[in-house]
Design a protein around this motif. Structure first.
Motif, mmCIF file in Angstrom:
data_model
loop_
_atom_site.group_PDB
_atom_site.id
_atom_site.type_symbol
_atom_site.label_atom_id
_atom_site.label_comp_id
_atom_site.label_asym_id
_atom_site.label_seq_id
_atom_site.Cartn_x
_atom_site.Cartn_y
_atom_site.Cartn_z
ATOM 1 N N TYR A 135 0.867 -1.188 0.000
ATOM 2 C CA TYR A 135 0.000 0.000 0.000
ATOM 3 C C TYR A 135 0.896 1.226 0.000
ATOM 4 C CZ TYR A 135 -3.484 3.416 1.551
ATOM 5 O OH TYR A 135 -4.318 4.507 1.644
ATOM 6 N N THR A 136 0.788 2.057 -1.042
ATOM 7 C CA THR A 136 1.740 3.162 -1.205
ATOM 8 C C THR A 136 1.105 4.554 -1.201
ATOM 9 O OG1 THR A 136 1.601 2.883 -3.614
ATOM 10 C CG2 THR A 136 3.385 1.717 -2.472
ATOM 11 N N SER A 137 -0.201 4.651 -0.994
ATOM 12 C CA SER A 137 -0.833 5.972 -0.984
ATOM 13 C C SER A 137 -0.312 6.805 0.186
ATOM 14 C CB SER A 137 -2.351 5.828 -0.879
ATOM 15 O OG SER A 137 -2.962 7.086 -0.760
ATOM 16 N N VAL A 138 0.027 8.045 -0.095
ATOM 17 C CA VAL A 138 0.540 8.949 0.936
ATOM 18 C C VAL A 138 -0.593 9.684 1.637
ATOM 19 C CG1 VAL A 138 1.996 10.971 1.375
ATOM 20 C CG2 VAL A 138 2.717 9.246 -0.292
ATOM 21 N N THR A 139 -1.642 10.034 0.869
ATOM 22 C CA THR A 139 -2.727 10.860 1.411
ATOM 23 C C THR A 139 -3.977 10.067 1.787
ATOM 24 O OG1 THR A 139 -3.657 11.248 -0.790
ATOM 25 C CG2 THR A 139 -1.951 12.780 -0.013
ATOM 26 N N GLY A 140 -4.192 8.925 1.143
ATOM 27 C CA GLY A 140 -5.429 8.174 1.355
ATOM 28 C C GLY A 140 -6.566 8.662 0.476
ATOM 29 N N CYS A 141 -6.319 9.678 -0.362
ATOM 30 C CA CYS A 141 -7.355 10.196 -1.260
ATOM 31 C C CYS A 141 -7.420 9.340 -2.530
ATOM 32 C CB CYS A 141 -7.034 11.640 -1.675
ATOM 33 S SG CYS A 141 -6.806 12.793 -0.310
ATOM 34 N N GLY A 142 -8.616 9.192 -3.089
ATOM 35 C CA GLY A 142 -8.748 8.514 -4.369
ATOM 36 C C GLY A 142 -9.302 7.105 -4.262
ATOM 37 N N THR A 143 -8.989 6.282 -5.270
ATOM 38 C CA THR A 143 -9.491 4.908 -5.325
ATOM 39 C C THR A 143 -8.335 3.923 -5.481
ATOM 40 O OG1 THR A 143 -9.766 5.049 -7.732
ATOM 41 C CG2 THR A 143 -11.683 5.613 -6.377
ATOM 42 N N CYS A 144 -8.594 2.658 -5.144
ATOM 43 C CA CYS A 144 -7.597 1.599 -5.293
ATOM 44 C C CYS A 144 -7.575 1.100 -6.736
ATOM 45 C CB CYS A 144 -7.929 0.417 -4.381
ATOM 46 S SG CYS A 144 -8.073 0.830 -2.638
ATOM 47 N N SER A 145 -6.447 0.594 -7.167
ATOM 48 C CA SER A 145 -6.389 -0.057 -8.476
ATOM 49 C C SER A 145 -7.103 -1.406 -8.387
ATOM 50 C CB SER A 145 -4.936 -0.262 -8.906
ATOM 51 O OG SER A 145 -4.316 -1.255 -8.099
ATOM 52 N N VAL A 146 -7.545 -1.892 -9.521
ATOM 53 C CA VAL A 146 -8.245 -3.189 -9.554
ATOM 54 C C VAL A 146 -7.333 -4.297 -9.036
ATOM 55 C CG1 VAL A 146 -9.303 -4.916 -11.058
ATOM 56 C CG2 VAL A 146 -9.743 -2.485 -11.456
ATOM 57 N N ALA A 147 -6.073 -4.261 -9.444
ATOM 58 C CA ALA A 147 -5.123 -5.306 -9.032
ATOM 59 C C ALA A 147 -4.923 -5.311 -7.516
ATOM 60 C CB ALA A 147 -3.789 -5.101 -9.749
#
Length: 327
Positions: free
Chosen positions: A85-97
Motif C-alpha cells: 500500500y503506497t498511498s501517501v494521502t489516502g485520497c482517491g481509489t484503489c487499483s483493480v489489481a
C-alpha cells in the motif's frame, strides 16, 4: 521570438496534459473551471516496529469534482508489507489489481476508515446465531470447528475471530472474513444412525467361532437372542455432509472381529462411515450403505449365505468326482 515563446507554451501545455494536469476543449469559452469541493481522508504509514500499517494522527484534505463521489483508500487486510500500500494521502481509489489482492480497500464517506470484519463468536453450535464485529481491526479471518465426516463438528474448538493456530489443523478451519457477514457459520450436518457394539472384540469373535446361534438347530433361541442383544447396542448417532452417502461398517461374517475392532480404533473411527482405507480392512471389515445397515441380523444373513454357497460348491465338487470315478 514570439513564435518561439508560443511554441514553448504549447509544448509545456502538452506535457501537463499527459500528466493529467491540463484538459483541452475546442469551443468558445469552454475552459470554465469545474466546480469542486473538499473532503477528508485518513492517511496510513508503515510501522517498522509492529510491521503493520497504522493510521496517522492527522487527516488529508482531498479535492474532487462536486458531482463525483467521495472516495478514500486504506491498507487492505492482506497488506502485510510496506510495498503493498503506497498511498501517501489516502485520497482517491484503489487499483483493480490491489483490490483483488486485498492490498487496498475503498470507502465512500468523509473520514471513513477500515471497518472490522464480522465473525460468529460462540462456544457451541446453539449459540452460533449472530455475527458480531471483531475487536482487532487487523483481523482478516474467522475460525470454526472443522466438520469431520461421519463424526460431526470437532470438539474443543470455538467459533472465533482470527485464523486457526498452526497446531489445530485436525479440529479447526478458517475462512476469509468481511465486514458484511460472518463466514464461519457452522454446518450441523445431516444425522443418521449406525449400530454400535458394547461387547469386547473377543466376545464378538467368540460368537462367530462357536457358530451356535447360526447353524445349530438345537441352539437355545433365548440364549442366542440374549447373546446378540449383549453384543449389539442401540443406534449410534452419526453426521454427514449434504451429498455424502449414509454408510456404516461392521466385521466381515466369519472374519476376525478382534482385528476389525483394532482397525477402526486405530483409525479413530466408530461404526459410523465406511471401513478405513487400509489393506487389512479388506479381510476384516465391510462397508454397507444406508442408515442402521450394520444390524447384526444382516451379518447372520451374510454368514448363512456364505455357508450355503460353500455347501453348494462342496456338493458340486463331490458329485463331479463321483461321476468321474464311475465313468
Amino acid at each position: 521570438k514570439q513564435w518561439y515563446q508560443r511554441r514553448v507554451a504549447i509544448t509545456a501545455g502538452a506535457t501537463k496534459k499527459t500528466e493529467g494536469k491540463c484538459k483541452q476543449c475546442s469551443t468558445g469559452s469552454c475552459n470554465v473551471k469545474e466546480a469542486t469541493d473538499t473532503f477528508m481522508c485518513h492517511a496510513y504509514s508503515w510501522d517498522v516496529t509492529t510491521t503493520k500499517f497504522t493510521k496517522n494522527a492527522g487527516k488529508s484534505t482531498c479535492t474532487k469534482k462536486t458531482a463525483s463521489p467521495i472516495s478514500c483508500t486504506m491498507p487492505g487486510r492482506s497488506a502485510t508489507e510496506s510495498a503493498h500500500y503506497t498511498s501517501v494521502t489516502g485520497c482517491g481509489t484503489c487499483s483493480v489489481a490491489d483490490k483483488d489482492a486485498r492490498h487496498c480497500e475503498d470507502c465512500t464517506t468523509d473520514s471513513c476508515e477500515q471497518q472490522p470484519i464480522k465473525c460468529f463468536q460462540a462456544t457451541t453450535l446453539a449459540e452460533n446465531t449472530v455475527a458480531t464485529d471483531c475487536t482487532d481491526i487487523a483481523t482478516n479471518k474467522c475460525s470454526m470447528p472443522k466438520f469431520i465426516e461421519y463424526s460431526g463438528l470437532a470438539a474443543g474448538q470455538d467459533y472465533a475471530c482470527g485464523a486457526c493456530d498452526s497446531d489445530t489443523s485436525e479440529t479447526c478451519e478458517d475462512c476469509d472474513g468481511s465486514s458484511g457477514s460472518g463466514c464461519n457459520k457452522a454446518v450441523a450436518g445431516e444425522a443418521f444412525n449406525c449400530y454400535d457394539y458394547t461387547a469386547s472384540a473377543a466376545a464378538i469373535a467368540e460368537k462367530w467361532a462357536e457358530d451356535k446361534c447360526d447353524d445349530d438347530e438345537n441352539a437355545d433361541a433365548t440364549k442366542c437372542a440374549s447373546h446378540i442383544a449383549a453384543i449389539q447396542q442401540s443406534d449410534l448417532s452419526c453426521k454427514r455432509m449434504e451429498g455424502t452417502d449414509a454408510e456404516c461398517n461392521h466385521p466381515i461374517a466369519n472374519g476376525d472381529a478382534a482385528k476389525w475392532s483394532a482397525l477402526i480404533t486405530s483409525a479413530g473411527q466408530s461404526t459410523c462411515g465406511p471401513c478405513p482405507v487400509e489393506e487389512t480392512a479388506i479381510k476384516v471389515c465391510k462397508t454397507c450403505t444406508g442408515a442402521s445397515c450394520n444390524n447384526i441380523t444382516e451379518w447372520r444373513t451374510e454368514k448363512e449365505d456364505d455357508s450355503g454357497a460353500f455347501r453348494a460348491a462342496t456338493t458340486f465338487i463331490l458329485l463331479v468326482s463321483f461321476l468321474w470315478i464311475i465313468l
